[in-house]
Scaffold this motif. Structure first.
Motif, PDB file in Angstrom:
ATOM      1  N   UNK A 198       0.839  -1.203   0.000  1.00  0.00           N
ATOM      2  CA  UNK A 198       0.000   0.000   0.000  1.00  0.00           C
ATOM      3  C   UNK A 198       0.874   1.253   0.000  1.00  0.00           C
ATOM      4  N   UNK A 199       0.251   2.353  -0.395  1.00  0.00           N
ATOM      5  CA  UNK A 199       0.792   3.695  -0.182  1.00  0.00           C
ATOM      6  C   UNK A 199      -0.284   4.466   0.569  1.00  0.00           C
ATOM      7  N   UNK A 200       0.087   5.595   1.160  1.00  0.00           N
ATOM      8  CA  UNK A 200      -0.889   6.349   1.937  1.00  0.00           C
ATOM      9  C   UNK A 200      -1.071   7.742   1.349  1.00  0.00           C
ATOM     10  N   UNK A 201      -2.341   8.098   1.165  1.00  0.00           N
ATOM     11  CA  UNK A 201      -2.674   9.380   0.538  1.00  0.00           C
ATOM     12  C   UNK A 201      -3.993   9.880   1.093  1.00  0.00           C
ATOM     13  N   UNK A 202      -3.979  11.072   1.650  1.00  0.00           N
ATOM     14  CA  UNK A 202      -5.170  11.703   2.236  1.00  0.00           C
ATOM     15  C   UNK A 202      -5.872  10.771   3.235  1.00  0.00           C
ATOM     16  N   UNK A 203      -5.067  10.137   4.052  1.00  0.00           N
ATOM     17  CA  UNK A 203      -5.603   9.297   5.107  1.00  0.00           C
ATOM     18  C   UNK A 203      -6.082   7.938   4.657  1.00  0.00           C
ATOM     19  N   UNK A 204      -5.939   7.627   3.369  1.00  0.00           N
ATOM     20  CA  UNK A 204      -6.401   6.348   2.847  1.00  0.00           C
ATOM     21  C   UNK A 204      -5.222   5.478   2.434  1.00  0.00           C
ATOM     22  N   UNK A 205      -5.426   4.181   2.500  1.00  0.00           N
ATOM     23  CA  UNK A 205      -4.439   3.226   2.000  1.00  0.00           C
ATOM     24  C   UNK A 205      -4.729   2.958   0.530  1.00  0.00           C
ATOM     25  N   UNK A 206      -3.779   3.291  -0.333  1.00  0.00           N
ATOM     26  CA  UNK A 206      -3.904   3.041  -1.772  1.00  0.00           C
ATOM     27  C   UNK A 206      -3.278   1.680  -2.060  1.00  0.00           C
ATOM     28  N   UNK A 207      -4.036   0.758  -2.592  1.00  0.00           N
ATOM     29  CA  UNK A 207      -3.589  -0.618  -2.755  1.00  0.00           C
ATOM     30  C   UNK A 207      -2.740  -0.778  -4.014  1.00  0.00           C
ATOM     31  N   UNK A 208      -1.459  -0.514  -3.882  1.00  0.00           N
ATOM     32  CA  UNK A 208      -0.539  -0.629  -5.016  1.00  0.00           C
ATOM     33  C   UNK A 208      -0.416  -2.073  -5.490  1.00  0.00           C
ATOM     34  N   UNK A 209      -0.325  -2.999  -4.560  1.00  0.00           N
ATOM     35  CA  UNK A 209      -0.135  -4.395  -4.942  1.00  0.00           C
ATOM     36  C   UNK A 209      -1.317  -4.907  -5.761  1.00  0.00           C
ATOM     37  N   UNK A 210      -2.520  -4.544  -5.373  1.00  0.00           N
ATOM     38  CA  UNK A 210      -3.693  -4.983  -6.130  1.00  0.00           C
ATOM     39  C   UNK A 210      -3.656  -4.404  -7.544  1.00  0.00           C
ATOM     40  N   UNK A 211      -3.281  -3.134  -7.656  1.00  0.00           N
ATOM     41  CA  UNK A 211      -3.184  -2.511  -8.984  1.00  0.00           C
ATOM     42  C   UNK A 211      -2.137  -3.222  -9.831  1.00  0.00           C
ATOM     43  N   UNK A 212      -0.989  -3.537  -9.221  1.00  0.00           N
ATOM     44  CA  UNK A 212       0.062  -4.244  -9.953  1.00  0.00           C
ATOM     45  C   UNK A 212      -0.422  -5.621 -10.392  1.00  0.00           C
ATOM     46  N   UNK A 213      -1.127  -6.333  -9.524  1.00  0.00           N
ATOM     47  CA  UNK A 213      -1.653  -7.648  -9.892  1.00  0.00           C
ATOM     48  C   UNK A 213      -2.540  -7.551 -11.129  1.00  0.00           C
ATOM     49  N   UNK A 214      -3.408  -6.543 -11.172  1.00  0.00           N
ATOM     50  CA  UNK A 214      -4.293  -6.370 -12.322  1.00  0.00           C
ATOM     51  C   UNK A 214      -3.500  -6.025 -13.578  1.00  0.00           C
ATOM     52  N   UNK A 215      -2.472  -5.187 -13.420  1.00  0.00           N
ATOM     53  CA  UNK A 215      -1.655  -4.802 -14.573  1.00  0.00           C
ATOM     54  C   UNK A 215      -0.875  -5.994 -15.114  1.00  0.00           C
ATOM     55  N   UNK A 216      -0.348  -6.826 -14.217  1.00  0.00           N
ATOM     56  CA  UNK A 216       0.390  -8.004 -14.653  1.00  0.00           C
ATOM     57  C   UNK A 216      -0.528  -8.996 -15.360  1.00  0.00           C
ATOM     58  N   UNK A 217      -1.745  -9.127 -14.875  1.00  0.00           N
ATOM     59  CA  UNK A 217      -2.701 -10.022 -15.528  1.00  0.00           C
ATOM     60  C   UNK A 217      -3.043  -9.520 -16.926  1.00  0.00           C
ATOM     61  N   UNK A 218      -3.213  -8.197 -17.050  1.00  0.00           N
ATOM     62  CA  UNK A 218      -3.554  -7.625 -18.353  1.00  0.00           C
ATOM     63  C   UNK A 218      -2.393  -7.704 -19.334  1.00  0.00           C
ATOM     64  N   UNK A 219      -1.176  -7.529 -18.833  1.00  0.00           N
ATOM     65  CA  UNK A 219       0.001  -7.520 -19.708  1.00  0.00           C
ATOM     66  C   UNK A 219       0.553  -8.923 -19.982  1.00  0.00           C
ATOM     67  N   UNK A 220       0.146  -9.892 -19.143  1.00  0.00           N
ATOM     68  CA  UNK A 220       0.593 -11.287 -19.264  1.00  0.00           C
ATOM     69  C   UNK A 220       2.111 -11.427 -19.153  1.00  0.00           C
ATOM     70  N   UNK A 221       2.700 -10.563 -18.361  1.00  0.00           N
ATOM     71  CA  UNK A 221       4.152 -10.615 -18.151  1.00  0.00           C
ATOM     72  C   UNK A 221       4.464 -11.538 -16.980  1.00  0.00           C
TER      73      UNK A 221
END
Length: 647
Positions: free
Chosen positions: A173-196
């Motif tokens: 995660x990263x933190x922005x305006x008091x919220x946890x931004x789920x970087x790992x989840x975003x990366x998982x989706x990007x890796x699935x889309x890119x098939x890398x």
């Protein structure tokens, strides 16, 4: 007169650069340690559009950022000071600790099969682990690729496909305006889309972070270092071997992977930094740009570490939980060099000067502002309410491809300079920047033109990753043997540059070019206005016409009278050609999580075209407001008949 960089005055530096261009840049190599000296300082094949600086020389960017400072007795000096959002947590990493962490992670990467030329993706916010990964990668000859932490899955996937990283280092995660931004989840989706297929190393920051790991692919950062992290030395790399890739947007919609190399990048960035601000090991440096952009890469990381500074990192929004958080950090750390942007200043303007009051900012000596045009009203507010006595707000112009600033005020050489509001200064010595017409001839005083570079500087990108033909076409084809910078500008009678925005941000009204930044500067000059963006809207007769979106200062109210004043002021300043067709009053403008204005998104909304990916937007509700306003057209202004400006 103060004798500045390389023991020479400003006039002497200009003369040196004019009479011996290559020798001038060789002068800055004394600030870089070399394992082997070069045999050819500069070679340029104009036909193939390939150039090389310091060929045969061997160096390492990581060595010059860390190892040599420890060897020279600076092991206990703070290298990195990190603050969490809201200044709630503080971490200090000394140069000695940094060397240990970097060399051990470098060893771990090597054990994972990462070698010279392999790409290491970094998808993290402004945390120390991101800098450690950058340095560890280049230490062993790998190429780090910083992905902006605000990218969504689609934007990230496109860039992953381009560079095919062998390993990606991220945070859960990263933190922005008091919220946890789920970087790992975003990366998982990007890796699935890119098939890398790649290895993913995760810096776990939250209690739930371990649960996001995939056993067949992911491993915690701490485990990798503990299990595989035997320290390794910095590789002696040939000057022209790639060190890192930074992505920038392309006019075709396909992102461009801008390559920077070990030798030339170090020399160019050190030279520009010394001439601009005289950065030294005595400085405490704070750069607000994300490492996903060249501003953060060069001025939060590499320039300050090469020059032995303490660099301060801040993760989060500069006005959360309140607008005073930035000034509390500046006061606590005794920051002397602050790198910011007009957008960041406008955020402060919107909150008012109260957030600045009561803070001791006397440590500041230079505030360096870039990324977009710094308008006179924004400068005036900052100078009146923020700058301490003796400090200077310095506008500068650079770009990802150059790695550093090109046009600015060289306060690192002399203090005997006069700021001209609205101007970003003039080209630094060794930066042969010109403003030309479409046919390549020089413009006259006050005439708009496009900026070009006559010769490559050491830190100029030599290519686009895996696409040299595109590099040649976009940067070298329009003006023979000259590099196309892509910004519009004009000069005054003394050679000061006034930026008008990107060439692709120019409005073409009835065949006449008008810079969006020109109109924005006029509107921003009205006392009621906090922020404004101008884009081109379609018009069946004139091709396109200016459309303005305006955010008012706190306590100001929109209305027909103010709308008409804005239209009349633009017409008065530009004449009938500036047919400001619509003024929309809105609560906020769309920006990325680092505060960068999303001009392309606004343009698409006005034109009714397909919206670009805006997954990195700070506040999605802003888009909905803009859609509603544009579709209802509730703020349309019928242009009054204003007498044309005398010619």
């Amino acid at each position: 007169m103060k004798m500045g960089v390389l023991g020479r005055s400003l006039e002497e530096l200009y003369e040196w650069a004019r009479s011996d261009y290559v020798g001038f840049w060789e002068g800055f190599t004394r600030h870089v340690e070399w394992f082997e000296r070069w045999h050819d300082p500069f070679n340029w094949d104009k036909k193939e559009v390939r150039f090389r600086w310091f060929t045969g020389g061997r160096t390492n960017l990581c060595h010059n950022c860390v190892d040599r400072h420890v060897r020279d007795g600076q092991s206990g000096k703070p290298a990195i000071v990190w603050w969490s959002e809201g200044a709630q947590q503080r971490r200090v990493i000394t140069y000695g600790e940094l060397l240990d962490q970097v060399s051990r992670l470098a060893g771990a990467l090597r054990e994972l099969g990462v070698g010279k030329g392999d790409r290491v993706g970094i998808y993290m916010s402004m945390v120390p682990e991101a800098l450690v990964t950058m340095l560890a990668s280049i230490r062993i000859g790998a190429i780090h690729v910083n992905f902006f932490s605000g990218f969504g899955p689609e934007a990230l996937a496109k860039r992953l496909i381009e560079v095919q990283p062998k390993v990606i280092v991220t945070s859960d995660v990263a933190y922005r305006r008091g919220r946890a931004i789920e970087l790992k989840r975003t990366l998982d989706e990007a890796l699935a889309a890119s098939r890398i297929k790649t290895k993913v190393i995760v810096n776990i920051r939250s209690r739930e972070g371990a649960s996001s790991l995939r056993k067949d692919r992911d491993v915690p950062l701490s485990e990798v270092v503990d299990r595989l992290g035997s320290p390794v030395r910095a590789e002696a790399l040939e000057s022209n071997e790639p060190a890192f890739i930074n992505f920038t947007s392309g006019t075709t919609g396909k992102p461009k992977g801008i390559v920077h190399v070990h030798g030339g990048y170090q020399v160019g960035v050190i030279g520009a930094t010394l001439m601009t601000c005289g950065m030294s090991s005595d400085d405490v440096n704070l750069c607000l740009s994300d490492i996903g952009w060249i501003g953060g890469t060069s001025y939060a990381v590499y320039a300050p570490l090469m020059l032995g500074c303490t660099t301060v990192l801040y993760e989060g929004a500069i006005d959360y939980p309140d607008a005073g958080v930035l000034w509390r950090i500046v006061e606590r750390e005794r920051v002397s060099l602050l790198w910011t942007s007009p957008t960041a200043i406008r955020i402060q303007i919107k909150h008012g000067p109260e957030s600045v009051r009561g803070h001791d900012l006397s440590s500041l000596r230079l505030v360096l502002c870039g990324g977009e045009v710094l308008t006179p009203p924004v400068r005036k507010w900052f100078e009146e309410h923020v700058l301490p006595d003796g400090a200077v707000l310095v506008d500068h112009m650079g770009q990802t491809e150059a790695g550093c600033m090109l046009v600015t005020y060289p306060f690192g050489v002399t203090k005997d300079l006069r700021i001209r509001p609205g101007s970003c200064g003039f080209p630094l010595p060794g930066m042969e920047v010109r403003v030309v017409r479409d046919d390549g001839t020089p413009v006259g005083v006050g005439e708009k033109g496009e900026m070009v570079l006559e010769r490559p500087i050491p830190s100029l990108t030599p290519t686009i990753w895996s696409d040299h033909p595109r590099y040649v076409e976009e940067y070298w084809s329009k003006y023979k043997d000259r590099y196309r910078i892509g910004d519009l500008a004009y000069l005054d009678q003394d050679g000061y540059f006034y930026l008008l925005g990107r060439a692709d941000e120019t409005l073409k009204v009835s065949g006449h070019r008008i810079g969006a930044a020109e109109i924005e500067s006029v509107i921003a000059g009205l006392e009621e206005v906090a922020e404004v963006v101008v884009v081109g809207g379609p018009d069946p007769v004139k091709g396109e016409v200016p459309v303005a979106f305006v955010v008012l200062k706190s306590g100001r109210e929109p209305g027909p009278d103010l709308e008409r004043r804005i239209v009349e002021e633009v017409r008065r300043r530009f004449g009938a050609i500036a047919d400001l067709r619509r003024v929309y009053f809105v609560n906020a403008l769309p920006k990325t999580r680092t505060g960068k204005l999303m001009r392309g998104l606004v343009r698409a909304l006005v034109r009714g075209s397909e919206l670009p990916d805006y997954s990195n937007i700070e506040d999605e509700s802003v888009v909905e407001e803009l859609k509603k306003v544009v579709s209802s057209d509730s703020y349309r202004v019928d242009n009054p008949r204003v007498p044309e400006r005398p010619q």
